[in-house]
Enzyme design. Structure first.
Site, PDB file in Angstrom:
ATOM      1  N   ILE A 140      25.814   8.252   1.353  1.00 29.81           N
ATOM      2  CA  ILE A 140      25.589   6.453   0.763  1.00 29.81           C
ATOM      3  C   ILE A 140      24.172   6.295   0.995  1.00 29.81           C
ATOM      4  O   ILE A 140      23.512   5.747  -0.086  1.00 29.81           O
ATOM      5  CB  ILE A 140      26.541   5.849   1.653  1.00 29.81           C
ATOM      6  CG1 ILE A 140      28.173   6.168   1.466  1.00 29.81           C
ATOM      7  CG2 ILE A 140      26.393   4.341   1.250  1.00 29.81           C
ATOM      8  CD1 ILE A 140      28.893   5.471   2.316  1.00 29.81           C
ATOM      9  N   ARG A 170      28.447  14.647   8.429  1.00 32.93           N
ATOM     10  CA  ARG A 170      29.075  14.060   9.490  1.00 32.93           C
ATOM     11  C   ARG A 170      29.937  15.050  10.050  1.00 32.93           C
ATOM     12  O   ARG A 170      29.808  14.826  11.522  1.00 32.93           O
ATOM     13  CB  ARG A 170      29.925  12.913   8.802  1.00 32.93           C
ATOM     14  CG  ARG A 170      29.011  11.591   8.417  1.00 32.93           C
ATOM     15  CD  ARG A 170      28.861  10.801   9.603  1.00 32.93           C
ATOM     16  NE  ARG A 170      28.073   9.679   9.261  1.00 32.93           N
ATOM     17  CZ  ARG A 170      27.556   8.838  10.166  1.00 32.93           C
ATOM     18  NH1 ARG A 170      28.048   9.025  11.384  1.00 32.93           N
ATOM     19  NH2 ARG A 170      26.852   7.776   9.716  1.00 32.93           N
ATOM     20  N   ARG A 175     -16.281   5.752  -3.532  1.00 34.09           N
ATOM     21  CA  ARG A 175     -15.760   4.741  -4.221  1.00 34.09           C
ATOM     22  C   ARG A 175     -14.200   4.479  -3.983  1.00 34.09           C
ATOM     23  O   ARG A 175     -13.748   5.658  -3.819  1.00 34.09           O
ATOM     24  CB  ARG A 175     -15.728   5.192  -5.711  1.00 34.09           C
ATOM     25  CG  ARG A 175     -15.364   4.137  -6.687  1.00 34.09           C
ATOM     26  CD  ARG A 175     -15.390   4.469  -8.191  1.00 34.09           C
ATOM     27  NE  ARG A 175     -15.033   3.705  -9.141  1.00 34.09           N
ATOM     28  CZ  ARG A 175     -14.005   3.241  -9.567  1.00 34.09           C
ATOM     29  NH1 ARG A 175     -12.806   4.233  -9.141  1.00 34.09           N
ATOM     30  NH2 ARG A 175     -13.534   2.734 -10.617  1.00 34.09           N
ATOM     31  N   ASP A 176     -13.848   3.052  -3.524  1.00 33.38           N
ATOM     32  CA  ASP A 176     -12.290   3.061  -3.065  1.00 33.38           C
ATOM     33  C   ASP A 176     -12.188   4.033  -1.986  1.00 33.38           C
ATOM     34  O   ASP A 176     -11.118   4.684  -1.779  1.00 33.38           O
ATOM     35  CB  ASP A 176     -11.389   3.128  -4.184  1.00 33.38           C
ATOM     36  CG  ASP A 176     -10.012   2.837  -3.623  1.00 33.38           C
ATOM     37  OD1 ASP A 176     -10.133   1.890  -2.884  1.00 33.38           O
ATOM     38  OD2 ASP A 176      -9.115   3.168  -4.379  1.00 33.38           O
ATOM     39  N   HIS A 177     -13.264   3.953  -0.931  1.00 32.76           N
ATOM     40  CA  HIS A 177     -13.265   4.664   0.260  1.00 32.76           C
ATOM     41  C   HIS A 177     -11.780   4.482   0.969  1.00 32.76           C
ATOM     42  O   HIS A 177     -11.445   3.391   1.289  1.00 32.76           O
ATOM     43  CB  HIS A 177     -14.217   4.462   1.025  1.00 32.76           C
ATOM     44  CG  HIS A 177     -14.366   5.379   2.119  1.00 32.76           C
ATOM     45  ND1 HIS A 177     -15.029   6.727   2.324  1.00 32.76           N
ATOM     46  CD2 HIS A 177     -13.714   5.513   3.284  1.00 32.76           C
ATOM     47  CE1 HIS A 177     -15.184   7.090   3.556  1.00 32.76           C
ATOM     48  NE2 HIS A 177     -14.180   6.454   4.074  1.00 32.76           N
ATOM     49  N   ALA A 178     -10.825   5.600   1.499  1.00 30.17           N
ATOM     50  CA  ALA A 178      -9.553   5.426   2.001  1.00 30.17           C
ATOM     51  C   ALA A 178      -8.767   4.597   1.531  1.00 30.17           C
ATOM     52  O   ALA A 178      -7.920   3.846   2.044  1.00 30.17           O
ATOM     53  CB  ALA A 178     -10.006   5.031   3.402  1.00 30.17           C
ATOM     54  N   THR A 180     -13.667  13.778   4.023  1.00 34.68           N
ATOM     55  CA  THR A 180     -12.653  14.175   2.968  1.00 34.68           C
ATOM     56  C   THR A 180     -11.180  14.590   3.446  1.00 34.68           C
ATOM     57  O   THR A 180     -11.036  14.940   4.574  1.00 34.68           O
ATOM     58  CB  THR A 180     -12.903  15.347   2.041  1.00 34.68           C
ATOM     59  OG1 THR A 180     -12.116  15.815   1.150  1.00 34.68           O
ATOM     60  CG2 THR A 180     -13.267  16.592   3.007  1.00 34.68           C
ATOM     61  N   ARG A 181     -10.147  14.091   2.585  1.00 36.03           N
ATOM     62  CA  ARG A 181      -8.647  14.493   2.845  1.00 36.03           C
ATOM     63  C   ARG A 181      -8.233  15.329   1.662  1.00 36.03           C
ATOM     64  O   ARG A 181      -6.914  15.534   1.634  1.00 36.03           O
ATOM     65  CB  ARG A 181      -7.809  13.167   3.069  1.00 36.03           C
ATOM     66  CG  ARG A 181      -7.997  12.090   2.158  1.00 36.03           C
ATOM     67  CD  ARG A 181      -6.817  11.089   2.449  1.00 36.03           C
ATOM     68  NE  ARG A 181      -5.757  10.719   1.280  1.00 36.03           N
ATOM     69  CZ  ARG A 181      -6.143  10.103   0.343  1.00 36.03           C
ATOM     70  NH1 ARG A 181      -7.167   9.454   0.079  1.00 36.03           N
ATOM     71  NH2 ARG A 181      -5.262  10.240  -0.696  1.00 36.03           N
ATOM     72  N   HIS A 241     -13.914  20.001  -4.818  1.00 35.10           N
ATOM     73  CA  HIS A 241     -14.212  20.947  -6.538  1.00 35.10           C
ATOM     74  C   HIS A 241     -15.403  20.854  -6.495  1.00 35.10           C
ATOM     75  O   HIS A 241     -16.343  20.508  -5.661  1.00 35.10           O
ATOM     76  CB  HIS A 241     -13.204  20.049  -7.356  1.00 35.10           C
ATOM     77  CG  HIS A 241     -11.740  20.024  -7.002  1.00 35.10           C
ATOM     78  ND1 HIS A 241     -11.235  21.333  -7.067  1.00 35.10           N
ATOM     79  CD2 HIS A 241     -11.050  19.160  -6.870  1.00 35.10           C
ATOM     80  CE1 HIS A 241      -9.750  20.979  -6.681  1.00 35.10           C
ATOM     81  NE2 HIS A 241      -9.709  19.726  -6.482  1.00 35.10           N
ATOM     82  N   HIS A 246     -17.448  17.560  -6.031  1.00 37.26           N
ATOM     83  CA  HIS A 246     -17.692  17.166  -4.473  1.00 37.26           C
ATOM     84  C   HIS A 246     -18.989  18.014  -3.903  1.00 37.26           C
ATOM     85  O   HIS A 246     -19.809  17.533  -3.176  1.00 37.26           O
ATOM     86  CB  HIS A 246     -16.593  17.508  -3.766  1.00 37.26           C
ATOM     87  CG  HIS A 246     -15.355  16.885  -4.090  1.00 37.26           C
ATOM     88  ND1 HIS A 246     -14.319  17.457  -4.597  1.00 37.26           N
ATOM     89  CD2 HIS A 246     -15.068  15.490  -4.177  1.00 37.26           C
ATOM     90  CE1 HIS A 246     -13.517  16.427  -4.948  1.00 37.26           C
ATOM     91  NE2 HIS A 246     -13.797  15.251  -4.631  1.00 37.26           N
ATOM     92  N   ARG A 280      23.233   5.509  11.272  1.00 37.55           N
ATOM     93  CA  ARG A 280      23.017   5.883  10.143  1.00 37.55           C
ATOM     94  C   ARG A 280      21.774   6.291   9.588  1.00 37.55           C
ATOM     95  O   ARG A 280      21.834   7.261   8.781  1.00 37.55           O
ATOM     96  CB  ARG A 280      23.625   4.600   9.161  1.00 37.55           C
ATOM     97  CG  ARG A 280      25.106   4.282   9.140  1.00 37.55           C
ATOM     98  CD  ARG A 280      25.465   3.082   8.136  1.00 37.55           C
ATOM     99  NE  ARG A 280      26.651   2.605   8.183  1.00 37.55           N
ATOM    100  CZ  ARG A 280      27.161   1.986   7.205  1.00 37.55           C
ATOM    101  NH1 ARG A 280      26.518   1.603   6.292  1.00 37.55           N
ATOM    102  NH2 ARG A 280      28.658   1.803   7.364  1.00 37.55           N
TER     103      ARG A 280
END
Length: 692
Positions: A595, A555, A410-413, A316-317, A321, A324, A569
């Site tokens: 800028i 600057r 599901r959609d790991h990483a 986990t990252r 909850h 989980h 820059r």
């Protein structure tokens, strides 16, 4: 005897060289007589071996004072000798495995089941057995520190420090260092090292062109942390320039800088890669959560002590909850296994909750788990968000940590949306690829089940097991962030009060957070004038300190030594971003008006600041023609005449922001109106309000 180590080609000669290097590593102060006795050879043969090893640069000879003439010299292995010792150890073990396998077959009629060393991914079938580390002994490390002080040095980036730590402690086993060009090409093309071993992620040491030009293959370099502490020595075998577009396509699925790792590859990582074996001297120092940080061998020893034969790891990252918790409970029960909560505390996706907050959240939840069957350890991994490949990579890393089962989500990483607004990876691509290599890896996948709350039964259940007619409740990550930002209620059925409390402490409502307003546009577009007006209006409102970081002021006071090359820059804008991030982190308001012509640099500043609060990009879209009309200093005229080089909009490009939070056209509009438009935007984002 061979005059150099390269000529020690017979197994007997290689074994003797290995035993010599090992003996010098274990007992560097022993006399020659003691060393010869330990090796079972004569003093004359020992002297010949020592001379050959010294000529090959594997052993360092120093004189020492003392009454015993037999101890006139001291011998210690060099960094190159330590690398050779590691290589010869692998060859020695491979031969011993083969001898054992042949004997086993002769006595039983069947092979032993041990895998040959060239396919090392599954050699450690016993998850309790120690795995190889790349550290030398304490005594050798002290000597190598002295030697390394005179070597060329590379100061590691945060991602490189994460990679080096897992190389040295065995988390990236079987890697012995940063990938050679041959191994790199194999990993990029087909997820395998040159010897056929499964490995899906390039682990490379990227450096600047200037540094690469100063060293050659065959040299050793010291690898230092950001405070200058020497962590390891790299014996360079390869120096090469990668095809980064190909790497992006093959590893991440698309050469699209909307992917954070692809953006890092093109705009942060150095252009040259160095490869070669690593000699570990000491691990990086961590001052936070030290009791929660375990090496692979420490976790293996822990599992061995408790008798845990089956362990399922949860990657986990994000904070944990209630969904989980239910997921991990079910996974452990399904596998009849103990549970390792193994969160990543290295680099994750930009914008993620910081690891300090996450670990406090994990510790708040840990007492909800049975202590006898659950533990938590922190993983110092720099994630790449590579989806399917990353899932396989995570599995191999967890196998090295002694884990037998791994939850693949599901959609790991997954990194989110690409430039076309679509997901980078399919929802189950990671599970499909992991399943393909599951047997070879020797770790079993537990598929992530999407858990939802069923109101009638007041419990979480897998979404695909719920019948029609029941009330399903769910809060997405986006909705959770909105509720936190606006100070709205987060129901108990979704999360734990202690977790919500920690999240609110770190991320208060947006109207109480620090934030940065970042103006960008051509010289003379009106950025500074609008920024000054905005500053006054925000100071009039009160509530938070306001700091203006105008381009000209910065600057003069922060970047007076810098010129106007692209490199300078970029450095100037990164300095502004750093100061703004510190202001934002501490609850203030930073107003920046440079800028800032380059999109990649603006993106880097955004990522730095969004770790602490909101980043509001305001493009002051005044045309170049209008800016020239307003040019009180005559800068555009000088630029047109070629008297000012690298002038934005004339002789240097300006990357127009594609999706700024606000775009202002100042033609025919007064300053007060423009500042008011920014205030309205801040109000609509919840950053200012009546209570501010």
């Amino acid at each position: 005897m061979p005059p150099a180590a390269e000529k020690a080609t017979t197994p007997e000669e290689e074994d003797l060289l290995f035993r010599l290097l090992r003996q010098l590593d274990l007992a560097p102060e022993a006399s020659q007589r003691t060393t010869a006795a330990a090796l079972g050879i004569s003093l004359g043969r020992l002297n010949a071996q020592l001379r050959a090893a010294a000529e090959a640069g594997l052993v360092k000879v120093t004189g020492r004072d003392g009454p015993d003439k037999r101890q006139r010299f001291a011998y210690s292995i060099t960094s190159r000798g330590a690398a050779e010792q590691s290589r010869l150890r692998d060859q020695f073990l491979a031969r011993k495995f083969a001898e054992y396998d042949a004997l086993h077959a002769e006595l039983t009629g069947t092979t032993s089941g041990l895998n040959p060393f060239q396919h090392r991914t599954k050699t450690m079938q016993n998850q309790h057995a120690p795995i190889p580390e790349l550290y030398v002994s304490h005594e050798s490390a002290q000597k190598l520190k002295v030697e390394a002080a005179d070597l060329p040095s590379w100061d590691l980036t945060p991602r490189q420090i994460c990679d080096l730590e897992l190389l040295m402690n065995g988390g990236f086993n079987p890697l012995k260092g940063f990938l050679s060009e041959e191994d790199y090409n194999g990993v990029v093309d087909n997820m395998r090292l040159a010897d056929g071993t499964l490995w899906p992620m390039p682990i490379t040491l990227d450096v600047s062109q200037k540094f690469a030009d100063s060293i050659e293959p065959g040299q050793d370099i010291a690898l230092r942390d950001q405070e200058g502490v020497i962590l390891a020595i790299l014996s360079i075998t390869d120096r090469f320039t990668p095809n980064k577009a190909k790497e992006a396509e093959k590893v991440f699925g698309a050469d699209d800088i909307a992917h954070p790792a692809v953006n890092y590859l093109h705009n942060v990582a150095g252009p040259v890669y160095l490869g070669g074996p690593i000699i570990g001297i000491q691990p990086p120092m961590h001052y936070d959560f030290r009791a929660r940080r375990d090496t692979p061998n420490e976790l293996r020893a822990y599992f061995r002590k408790l008798g845990w034969r089956k362990v399922v790891a949860f990657q986990t990252r994000n904070p944990l909850h209630r969904a989980h918790q239910e997921l991990t409970f079910r996974a452990a029960k399904e596998c009849q296994a103990n549970l390792l909560i193994h969160p990543v505390v290295g680099m994750t996706k930009p914008g993620d909750v910081d690891h300090f907050t996450r670990v406090r959240c994990y510790e708040a939840v840990l007492d909800k788990y049975p202590a006898a069957t659950t533990t938590m350890s922190l993983l110092p991994l720099a994630m790449r968000m590579a989806g399917p490949r990353e899932a396989v990579w995570h599995g191999l890393i967890r196998k090295n940590h002694g884990v037998t089962h791994f939850i693949v989500g599901r959609d790991h990483a997954g990194p989110g949306k690409n430039s076309a607004g679509e997901d980078f990876y399919g929802p189950y691509d990671a599970q499909d690829l992991f399943k393909e290599f599951e047997e070879e890896m020797g770790i079993e996948m537990v598929p992530f089940k999407h858990m939802v709350y069923v109101q009638e039964r007041a419990q979480y259940e897998p979404a695909d097991e719920i019948e029609e007619g029941v009330t399903v409740l769910n809060i997405s990550g986006t909705e959770l962030r909105r509720r936190l930002a606006e100070g709205l209620e987060i129901p108990d059925w979704f999360s734990f009060p202690d977790v919500v409390s920690e999240l609110r402490r770190t991320r208060p409502p947006r109207s109480k957070q620090g934030f940065t307003v970042f103006f960008t546009g051509f010289s003379g577009s009106g950025k500074s004038t609008i920024a000054n007006a905005l500053m006054v209006k925000l100071m009039e409102m009160g509530g938070r300190p306001v700091t203006l970081l105008d381009g000209d002021i910065v600057r003069k006071n922060l970047s007076s030594e810098l010129g106007f090359s692209k490199e300078h820059r970029d450095l100037n804008i990164r300095r502004i971003g750093y100061v703004a991030s510190e202001i934002t982190k501490n609850g203030g308001i930073a107003i920046c008006a440079p800028i800032a012509p380059y999109a990649t640099t603006r993106r880097a500043v955004r990522e730095d600041i969004e770790s602490y609060g909101a980043f509001v990009e305001v493009h002051v879209a005044t045309t170049i023609e209008e800016c020239e009309k307003r040019d009180r200093k005559g800068l555009y005229k000088l630029a047109r005449e070629g008297k000012i080089k690298e002038f934005t909009g004339i002789s240097d490009p300006y990357d127009v922001p594609e999706n700024p939070e606000l775009r202002l056209d100042t033609d025919g509009v007064d300053v007060d109106y423009c500042a008011q438009q920014v205030l309205l935007k801040l109000e609509s984002m919840g950053l200012i309000g009546a209570e501010s």
